[in-house]
Design an enzyme around this catalytic site. Structure first.
Site, PDB file in Angstrom:
ATOM      1  CD  GLU A   1      -3.340   3.597   4.537  1.00  0.00           C
ATOM      2  OE1 GLU A   1      -3.096   3.499   5.746  1.00  0.00           O
ATOM      3  OE2 GLU A   1      -4.489   3.613   4.075  1.00  0.00           O
TER       4      GLU A   1
ATOM      5  CB  THR B   1      -0.892  -0.014   1.265  1.00  0.00           C
ATOM      6  OG1 THR B   1      -1.526   1.252   1.412  1.00  0.00           O
ATOM      7  CG2 THR B   1      -0.084  -0.283   2.537  1.00  0.00           C
TER       8      THR B   1
ATOM      9  CE1 TYR C   1      -3.408  -2.649   5.745  1.00  0.00           C
ATOM     10  CE2 TYR C   1      -3.197  -0.304   5.248  1.00  0.00           C
ATOM     11  CZ  TYR C   1      -3.306  -1.618   4.821  1.00  0.00           C
ATOM     12  OH  TYR C   1      -3.299  -1.913   3.471  1.00  0.00           O
TER      13      TYR C   1
HETATM   14  P1  NAD Z   1      -9.821  -7.256   2.258  1.00  0.00           P
HETATM   15  O1  NAD Z   1      -9.825  -6.965   3.714  1.00  0.00           O
HETATM   16  O2  NAD Z   1     -11.035  -6.980   1.463  1.00  0.00           O
HETATM   17  O3  NAD Z   1      -9.451  -8.797   2.001  1.00  0.00           O
HETATM   18  C1  NAD Z   1      -8.443  -9.454   2.716  1.00  0.00           C
HETATM   19  C2  NAD Z   1      -8.597 -10.946   2.468  1.00  0.00           C
HETATM   20  O4  NAD Z   1      -7.545 -11.629   3.177  1.00  0.00           O
HETATM   21  C3  NAD Z   1      -9.914 -11.522   2.989  1.00  0.00           C
HETATM   22  O5  NAD Z   1     -10.475 -12.389   2.034  1.00  0.00           O
HETATM   23  C4  NAD Z   1      -9.506 -12.294   4.232  1.00  0.00           C
HETATM   24  O6  NAD Z   1     -10.358 -13.386   4.534  1.00  0.00           O
HETATM   25  C5  NAD Z   1      -8.105 -12.746   3.864  1.00  0.00           C
HETATM   26  N1  NAD Z   1      -7.271 -13.023   5.031  1.00  0.00           N
HETATM   27  C6  NAD Z   1      -7.088 -12.235   6.125  1.00  0.00           C
HETATM   28  N2  NAD Z   1      -6.273 -12.840   7.002  1.00  0.00           N
HETATM   29  C7  NAD Z   1      -5.907 -14.031   6.437  1.00  0.00           C
HETATM   30  C8  NAD Z   1      -5.066 -15.097   6.847  1.00  0.00           C
HETATM   31  N3  NAD Z   1      -4.445 -15.082   8.039  1.00  0.00           N
HETATM   32  N4  NAD Z   1      -4.897 -16.155   6.024  1.00  0.00           N
HETATM   33  C9  NAD Z   1      -5.534 -16.200   4.827  1.00  0.00           C
HETATM   34  N5  NAD Z   1      -6.370 -15.219   4.401  1.00  0.00           N
HETATM   35  C10 NAD Z   1      -6.545 -14.148   5.190  1.00  0.00           C
HETATM   36  O7  NAD Z   1      -8.563  -6.470   1.690  1.00  0.00           O
HETATM   37  P2  NAD Z   1      -8.354  -5.757   0.288  1.00  0.00           P
HETATM   38  O8  NAD Z   1      -8.849  -4.361   0.386  1.00  0.00           O
HETATM   39  O9  NAD Z   1      -8.840  -6.649  -0.788  1.00  0.00           O
HETATM   40  O10 NAD Z   1      -6.757  -5.684   0.253  1.00  0.00           O
HETATM   41  C11 NAD Z   1      -5.996  -6.765  -0.264  1.00  0.00           C
HETATM   42  C12 NAD Z   1      -4.518  -6.409  -0.147  1.00  0.00           C
HETATM   43  O11 NAD Z   1      -4.259  -5.208  -0.878  1.00  0.00           O
HETATM   44  C13 NAD Z   1      -4.062  -6.146   1.289  1.00  0.00           C
HETATM   45  O12 NAD Z   1      -2.782  -6.689   1.427  1.00  0.00           O
HETATM   46  C14 NAD Z   1      -4.017  -4.624   1.392  1.00  0.00           C
HETATM   47  O13 NAD Z   1      -3.038  -4.233   2.305  1.00  0.00           O
HETATM   48  C15 NAD Z   1      -3.635  -4.246  -0.032  1.00  0.00           C
HETATM   49  N6  NAD Z   1      -4.101  -2.930  -0.498  1.00  0.00           N
HETATM   50  C16 NAD Z   1      -5.415  -2.578  -0.380  1.00  0.00           C
HETATM   51  C17 NAD Z   1      -5.847  -1.342  -0.896  1.00  0.00           C
HETATM   52  C18 NAD Z   1      -7.284  -0.917  -0.822  1.00  0.00           C
HETATM   53  O14 NAD Z   1      -7.585   0.235  -1.150  1.00  0.00           O
HETATM   54  N7  NAD Z   1      -8.219  -1.765  -0.429  1.00  0.00           N
HETATM   55  C19 NAD Z   1      -4.915  -0.494  -1.506  1.00  0.00           C
HETATM   56  C20 NAD Z   1      -3.574  -0.888  -1.569  1.00  0.00           C
HETATM   57  C21 NAD Z   1      -3.177  -2.122  -1.093  1.00  0.00           C
HETATM   58  O1  DAU Z   2      -4.190   3.950   0.534  1.00  0.00           O
HETATM   59  C1  DAU Z   2      -4.410   2.588   0.439  1.00  0.00           C
HETATM   60  C2  DAU Z   2      -5.234   2.125   1.614  1.00  0.00           C
HETATM   61  O2  DAU Z   2      -6.559   2.584   1.404  1.00  0.00           O
HETATM   62  C3  DAU Z   2      -5.217   0.608   1.801  1.00  0.00           C
HETATM   63  O3  DAU Z   2      -3.918   0.197   2.101  1.00  0.00           O
HETATM   64  C4  DAU Z   2      -6.164   0.197   2.938  1.00  0.00           C
HETATM   65  O4  DAU Z   2      -6.217  -1.210   3.030  1.00  0.00           O
HETATM   66  C5  DAU Z   2      -7.545   0.737   2.627  1.00  0.00           C
HETATM   67  O5  DAU Z   2      -8.413   0.446   3.699  1.00  0.00           O
HETATM   68  C6  DAU Z   2      -7.502   2.246   2.378  1.00  0.00           C
HETATM   69  O6  DAU Z   2      -7.208   2.951   3.620  1.00  0.00           O
HETATM   70  P1  DAU Z   2      -7.942   4.332   4.004  1.00  0.00           P
HETATM   71  O7  DAU Z   2      -7.855   4.506   5.455  1.00  0.00           O
HETATM   72  O8  DAU Z   2      -7.457   5.437   3.127  1.00  0.00           O
HETATM   73  O9  DAU Z   2      -9.442   3.958   3.520  1.00  0.00           O
HETATM   74  P2  DAU Z   2     -10.870   4.215   4.207  1.00  0.00           P
HETATM   75  O10 DAU Z   2     -11.900   3.874   3.184  1.00  0.00           O
HETATM   76  O11 DAU Z   2     -10.960   3.599   5.543  1.00  0.00           O
HETATM   77  O12 DAU Z   2     -10.876   5.796   4.396  1.00  0.00           O
HETATM   78  C7  DAU Z   2     -10.717   6.676   3.296  1.00  0.00           C
HETATM   79  C8  DAU Z   2     -10.728   8.096   3.841  1.00  0.00           C
HETATM   80  O13 DAU Z   2     -12.041   8.393   4.333  1.00  0.00           O
HETATM   81  C9  DAU Z   2      -9.801   8.308   5.010  1.00  0.00           C
HETATM   82  O14 DAU Z   2      -9.254   9.616   4.945  1.00  0.00           O
HETATM   83  C10 DAU Z   2     -10.697   8.196   6.234  1.00  0.00           C
HETATM   84  C11 DAU Z   2     -12.021   8.725   5.726  1.00  0.00           C
HETATM   85  N1  DAU Z   2     -13.231   8.127   6.319  1.00  0.00           N
HETATM   86  C12 DAU Z   2     -13.321   6.770   6.373  1.00  0.00           C
HETATM   87  C13 DAU Z   2     -14.422   6.164   6.925  1.00  0.00           C
HETATM   88  C14 DAU Z   2     -14.518   4.651   6.990  1.00  0.00           C
HETATM   89  C15 DAU Z   2     -14.247   8.937   6.781  1.00  0.00           C
HETATM   90  O15 DAU Z   2     -14.174  10.180   6.721  1.00  0.00           O
HETATM   91  N2  DAU Z   2     -15.360   8.337   7.322  1.00  0.00           N
HETATM   92  C16 DAU Z   2     -15.486   6.967   7.428  1.00  0.00           C
HETATM   93  O16 DAU Z   2     -16.515   6.487   7.951  1.00  0.00           O
END
Ligand code: NAD
Ligand code: DAU
Length: 376
Positions: free
Chosen positions: A137, A135, A161
């Site tokens: 982050e 990520t 995280y």
């Molecule tokens: P998510 O929370 O939707 O999915 C995570 C998945 O991992 C789930 O299916 C969960 O069951 C599985 N999991 C958790 N712990 C586990 C374990 N111990 N063993 C096996 N499976 C396990 O997450 P996401 O948003 O799809 O993110 C996927 C990856 O991408 C993560 O590594 C996250 O850090 C990264 N990422 C996410 C974002 C975003 O915006 N969502 C952005 C950049 C990077």
């Molecule tokens: O930047 C990549 C990351 O983006 C990933 O690595 C993380 O897994 C993913 O969860 C996401 O993190 P954020 O914290 O940026 O996403 P989130 O959707 O939780 O929040 C987006 C922005 O909105 C953040 O500035 C917090 C704000 N927010 C979030 C929630 C849930 C609110 O203002 N209100 C809310 O209820």
């Protein structure tokens, strides 16, 4: 033909990746390893389960023996590592699980890959690759005039995280440097799209509007995130898996910075317009503001800020663009509209994932049978 192990394949990005990959590389073997936490949903993979070369295994990335056995038995030469605890707010209220899953879990996978690919029968795995999905982050928070994160921006993770992901990145790098494990890492910005658990900002706001709840905006709503449609993320991953240089790090993003307030307002306007165009939505969602004669924006509510809330993320993906020809293809307006439509048309999906007893039942069924229950 390639043979891939996809960890976390039942989550948001993982399941989108599976659909993307099956569509683009139907001949490849795909094995998903997912422990099905609250964020992993078997229903996300229902379409994939029909595919002959797809297999789902319910299991934990921390189970090194299981991973080694899967790699050997299935002759898997590529790992796409997505499994993680992913929600920042949960890491603030309960960091321990994040440390265990994201750091120890990644380490366990690295150990399994090293044992099987490097210390076992090398001829059976001529071109192995461990790709770690991380990520933006890890780079910390930017001020308003700061340049976007590049791959050489120093790591300054601020939340538990982000710190756990940073540690996992370092472990991947160390295994490449020390043991010669062939790895790549990608650091991506905020994703949005279908199948995202409604705890993250965009799906949370959509389901709150449809259920007549308020839209919680942390702090002053001026925090900035750089949004990328999940399908474009999958495209970036595909390029890296195909041609990314071993040992390299690639940022993935689309230069799409939005304040949270602007984003939620855009969502509100899109929702108002859709309800105005499609009269049946009023009957389906009587609690939604337009059904009650209100504008969606009236549901905004400023709430207490997230602890340690990062102010701004912006990602520079020039390396991926220059070296591998990456470019996002889905504009923010189009991506947001299709995402909104997906949630409008998939009410049973989001109601089910929010209903814990249903989820427990599904997980139980899925875990036993090894495939999703019919009609799930
Ligand atoms: P998510 O929370 O939707 O999915 C995570 C998945 O991992 C789930 O299916 C969960 O069951 C599985 N999991 C958790 N712990 C586990 C374990 N111990 N063993 C096996 N499976 C396990 O997450 P996401 O948003 O799809 O993110 C996927 C990856 O991408 C993560 O590594 C996250 O850090 C990264 N990422 C996410 C974002 C975003 O915006 N969502 C952005 C950049 C990077
Ligand atoms: O930047 C990549 C990351 O983006 C990933 O690595 C993380 O897994 C993913 O969860 C996401 O993190 P954020 O914290 O940026 O996403 P989130 O959707 O939780 O929040 C987006 C922005 O909105 C953040 O500035 C917090 C704000 N927010 C979030 C929630 C849930 C609110 O203002 N209100 C809310 O209820």
């Amino acid at each position: 033909m390639s043979r891939l192990l996809v960890t976390g394949g039942a989550g948001f990005i993982g399941s989108n990746f599976i659909h993307y990959w099956i569509h683009r590389h139907p001949e490849d073997r795909l094995v998903v390893l997912d422990s099905l936490t609250y964020a992993g949903n078997p229903a996300n993979l229902e379409a994939a389960a029909e595919h002959p070369s797809f297999r789902f295994v319910q299991g934990d990335i921390r189970d090194q023996e299981l991973v080694e056995e899967l790699l050997r038995r299935e002759a898997l030469e590529t790992i796409v590592h997505l499994a993680a605890e992913s929600h920042v707010d949960r890491s603030i209220s309960g960091p321990d699980l994040f440390i265990d899953v994201n750091i120890n879990g990644t380490h366990s996978l690295l150990k399994a890959a090293r044992r099987v690919w490097l210390e076992g029968d090398k001829n059976a795995f001529p071109k192995p690759r461990f790709h770690h999905v991380s990520t933006d982050e890890v780079y910390g928070s930017l001020g308003p005039g700061d340049a976007a994160f590049t791959e050489s921006t120093p790591y300054r993770p601020n939340s538990p995280y982000a710190a756990s992901k940073a540690a996992s990145d370092h472990l991947v790098r160390a295994y490449q440097h020390t043991y010669g494990l062939p790895t790549t890492i990608s650091n991506c910005s905020n994703n949005y799209g279908p199948y995202q658990f409604p705890e993250k900002l965009i799906p949370l706001c959509i389901v709150n509007l449809l259920s007549g709840k308020t839209l919680p905006i942390y702090g002053d709503g001026q925090n900035v995130r750089d949004w990328l449609h999940v399908e474009d993320h999958c495209r970036g991953l595909e390029l890296i898996l195909k041609d990314g240089r071993i040992g390299e790090i690639y940022n993935i993003g689309s230069r799409n910075e939005q304040t949270n307030l602007d984003l939620v307002r855009l969502l509100c306007r899109s929702m108002d317009n859709l309800f105005a165009k499609r009269s049946e939505l009023g009957d389906r969602y009587p609690e939604a503001p337009p059904s009650r004669g209100q504008l969606c924006e009236e549901s905004l509510e400023f709430v207490t800020d997230r602890l340690g809330h990062d102010r701004r993320y912006a990602i520079d993906s020039s390396r991926l663009e220059g070296e591998l020809g990456f470019g996002s293809t889905i504009t923010f307006d189009r991506g947001m509209e299709s995402t909104l439509l997906w949630y409008l048309d998939n009410e049973p999906w989001w109601r089910a994932v929010m209903d814990e007893s249903y989820r427990e039942w599904m997980t139980d069924q899925y875990g036993k049978s090894g495939s999703p229950p019919a009609g799930a």
